[in-house]
Design an enzyme around this catalytic site. Structure first.
Site, mmCIF file in Angstrom:
data_model
loop_
_atom_site.group_PDB
_atom_site.id
_atom_site.type_symbol
_atom_site.label_atom_id
_atom_site.label_comp_id
_atom_site.label_asym_id
_atom_site.label_seq_id
_atom_site.Cartn_x
_atom_site.Cartn_y
_atom_site.Cartn_z
ATOM 1 N N HIS A 189 0.831 -1.207 0.000
ATOM 2 C CA HIS A 189 0.000 0.000 0.000
ATOM 3 C C HIS A 189 0.866 1.257 0.000
ATOM 4 C CE1 HIS A 189 -3.412 -2.650 1.279
ATOM 5 N NE2 HIS A 189 -4.006 -1.860 0.419
ATOM 6 N N ARG A 333 -14.909 4.587 -0.521
ATOM 7 C CA ARG A 333 -14.806 3.266 0.095
ATOM 8 C C ARG A 333 -14.773 3.417 1.609
ATOM 9 N NH1 ARG A 333 -9.607 -0.339 -1.183
ATOM 10 N NH2 ARG A 333 -8.626 1.167 0.220
ATOM 11 N N GLU A 432 -12.768 -8.645 -4.289
ATOM 12 C CA GLU A 432 -11.338 -8.880 -4.068
ATOM 13 C C GLU A 432 -11.067 -10.188 -3.329
ATOM 14 O OE1 GLU A 432 -9.914 -5.515 -1.828
ATOM 15 O OE2 GLU A 432 -11.806 -5.330 -0.748
ATOM 16 N N ASP A 456 -5.736 -7.353 -3.926
ATOM 17 C CA ASP A 456 -6.065 -8.426 -2.982
ATOM 18 C C ASP A 456 -6.567 -9.667 -3.704
ATOM 19 O OD1 ASP A 456 -5.273 -7.519 -0.523
ATOM 20 O OD2 ASP A 456 -7.170 -6.554 -0.034
ATOM 21 N N CYS A 503 -10.455 -1.165 -9.791
ATOM 22 C CA CYS A 503 -9.754 -0.102 -9.057
ATOM 23 C C CYS A 503 -8.412 -0.549 -8.500
ATOM 24 C CB CYS A 503 -10.628 0.461 -7.938
ATOM 25 S SG CYS A 503 -11.011 -0.716 -6.629
#
Length: 581
Positions: A189, A333, A432, A456, A503
């Site tokens: 991330h 989100r 995901e 993920d 995304c």
């Protein structure tokens, strides 16, 4: 040349600044009774030095930010004067015969743990103050060198063992030319955030270094191929300076298509949106011609502070983004912490498999009080723009229904309070988890849209921890199993008449563009710095040709075969050819 891993493209040339590690490691030294007085004096001297240091910082900052903003230092001084803290340190030295630095660290850990467990925001903030003050005191006890942060007027290349997303959230991209981390992967991330900020990043250089990098060294990094040069000669600096200029000219040339519609030559419209983590990233996205925001990662709003953000604070941020987008879509989100995204003020038990554990929607459904605060804030922001809500890490219909039930509660409360919101706000989910793919036809009946989170999805499907350097080479987005997962998801969405977007990082990968066109995906949301490159390719790629390629890809037995076919297709498109045969 030192070969690392390129994690965020671009070239950086400048002086290094090595971020110190505050994770103190030292042996548990024991002392004799006769040494107690000396250890007490070491603590007193450390406290005196720390207080003098804090007073100096307070005086320097008062002229810049005003007296009220320096009051935090008064709290730090009060901790150093607190007799309870000192008694705890002295008690550990006397009862357990431990050296001063060991006693101070144990006392810090004791008080921090105690305050963290209290359900009181003020006390949690006090725990953070104790950590800060304790680290300063330990620095003096251990004789660690003084840390001088680089001047705002002198940009630098940041070097660290590793950087958490929360640390990156505090970085000013105008001051940081590039980043080097000793460990890490291109799919973490933190790497994703660096790409969003447009900061070149090279990771995984620890095993390649003969000597540690020190502050003040001239270094050159290439975030595209992962190369790192320490103290390069002028010839190499000139070569990379010219390459940097070429890249800048190419970016400027691409900017001319920012206002173009994202439509293929045969008429397929594929919206290109931006992934953002904060309001400051929005301007970059809009200058890149993004069609709204396809993923607002709200967890970084939670990371950039020492307590949970209140409803009003969240509402103001979401509303600001919605208003700035001026009618363009915004997908927010809900909180997605856990895994490699932690909050200092929210204690979570250590887990053997944190990416498979207590995270994302699981935390939200467990802590409904926190979840409802965010839902109310998003709903209120929906009055000011085209706002949609998205739940992360969904693996069952039950989770969607539980989340939506709480959303309905929040709506009822807002109606009773007379607060406006969009009654028709759309709700979607991240796809995901392999379980979500396999029941996509059922989930599609519960929501308004899907957004495929490829990061993920790849690691869960292939059982590959993308943060584990030893197996990161197995993290393969173009694996035949992943291609089938994507196809199943898109087909389920289309059968049920809902939109499907992507995304994850794969959305911005040029090689994957014919896959998205062949699956008739509605939107790609990506790092702002990838949008113009993808748009340039989209404008010359036909959907019908992409559809002809799909059966070939599905028929591939290995990732290598898929790579070869995609690269061949991309090469032909780049040359202006029009055949997949």
């Amino acid at each position: 040349m030192i070969q690392g891993i390129g994690a965020s493209s671009g070239i950086a040339i400048g002086k290094s600044f090595v971020l110190p590690s505050w994770e103190w490691e030292f042996p548990e030294q024991r002392v004799d009774v006769a040494d107690f007085a000396r250890e007490f004096e070491r603590v007193y001297e450390g406290i005196r030095t720390s207080k003098h240091e804090i007073e100096q910082m307070k005086d320097e900052l008062r002229e810049v930010v005003g007296a009220s903003e320096t009051q935090i230092f008064d709290a730090h001084l009060a901790i150093l004067d607190d007799p309870v803290f000192m008694n705890e340190v002295q008690g550990i030295i006397q009862r357990q015969y431990k050296a001063a630095e060991v006693a101070v660290k144990e006392a810090i850990d004791h008080f921090v743990t105690m305050f963290d467990l209290l359900d009181d925001e003020y006390m949690k903030e006090r725990a953070l103050d104790i950590k800060d003050v304790g680290n300063r005191l330990l620095k003096h006890l251990l004789g660690a060198p003084e840390i001088t942060l680089p001047s705002d007027t002198l940009p630098f290349i940041l070097v660290a063992r590793e950087l958490s997303p929360s640390q990156l959230a505090h970085i000013n991209p105008h001051n940081v030319l590039g980043i080097v981390t000793l460990v890490g992967s291109a799919t973490s991330h933190s790497a994703i955030m660096a790409r969003a900020l447009g900061i070149p990043l090279v990771v995984g250089v620890e095993a390649k270094l003969d000597e540690p990098i020190v502050t003040g060294q001239t270094i050159v990094i290439n975030g595209t191929d992962g190369s790192l040069y320490l103290e390069p000669d002028q010839t190499l600096i000139d070569r990379y300076t010219e390459l940097q200029s070429q890249q800048q000219r190419a970016r400027e040339q691409l900017s001319s298509i920012a206002g173009h519609q994202s439509v293929t030559p045969d008429g397929k419209r594929l919206e290109l949106a931006a992934n953002i983590s904060s309001y400051k990233e929005l301007e970059i996205a809009m200058s890149s011609g993004a069609h709204g925001v396809g993923l607002f990662r709200t967890e970084f709003l939670y990371m950039d502070r020492n307590r949970f953000p209140k409803e009003e604070e969240q509402f103001e941020v979401y509303r600001s983004v919605a208003e700035r987008l001026d009618g363009e879509p915004l997908i927010i989100r809900t909180l997605d912490i856990g895994g490699d995204k932690q909050l200092d003020y929210f204690s979570m038990q250590e887990e053997d498999n944190p990416f498979l554990g207590y995270r994302a929607i699981r935390i939200s459904l467990d802590r409904k009080d926190l979840f409802k605060v965010q839902l109310r804030a998003v709903l209120r922001a929906s009055h000011y723009g085209q706002v949609s809500l998205m739940y992360p890490l969904i693996s069952s219909v039950e989770e969607v229904r539980a989340a939506n039930a709480l959303l309905e509660e929040a709506k009822r409360e807002l109606r009773q309070e007379g607060l406006p919101f969009d009654e028709g706000m759309k709700v979607g989910i991240m796809i995901e988890v392999p379980a979500a793919v396999l029941i996509a036809d059922l989930l599609a009946k519960e929501v308004d849209f899907f957004s495929i989170g490829t990061n993920d999805l790849v690691q869960f499907t292939l059982a590959v921890d993308r943060m584990n350097e030893e197996i990161s080479h197995l993290y393969e987005p173009f694996h035949p199993a992943i291609l089938r997962m994507l196809k199943l998801t898109a087909e389920a969405a289309k059968r049920n008449g809902i939109k499907v977007g992507v995304c994850g990082e794969l959305a911005g990968d040029l090689r994957a563009l014919p896959i998205w066109l062949s699956l008739d995906v509605d939107e790609l949301s990506m790092s702002s710095h990838s949008i113009l490159q993808v748009k340039e390719r989209l404008l010359v790629t036909r959907q019908d040709e992409s559809r002809e390629l799909l059966p070939e890809l599905i028929g591939c037995m290995t990732s290598k075969e898929i790579h070869e076919r995609l690269e061949s297709f991309s090469a032909r498109i780049a040359k202006g050819e029009a055949s997949t045969s």
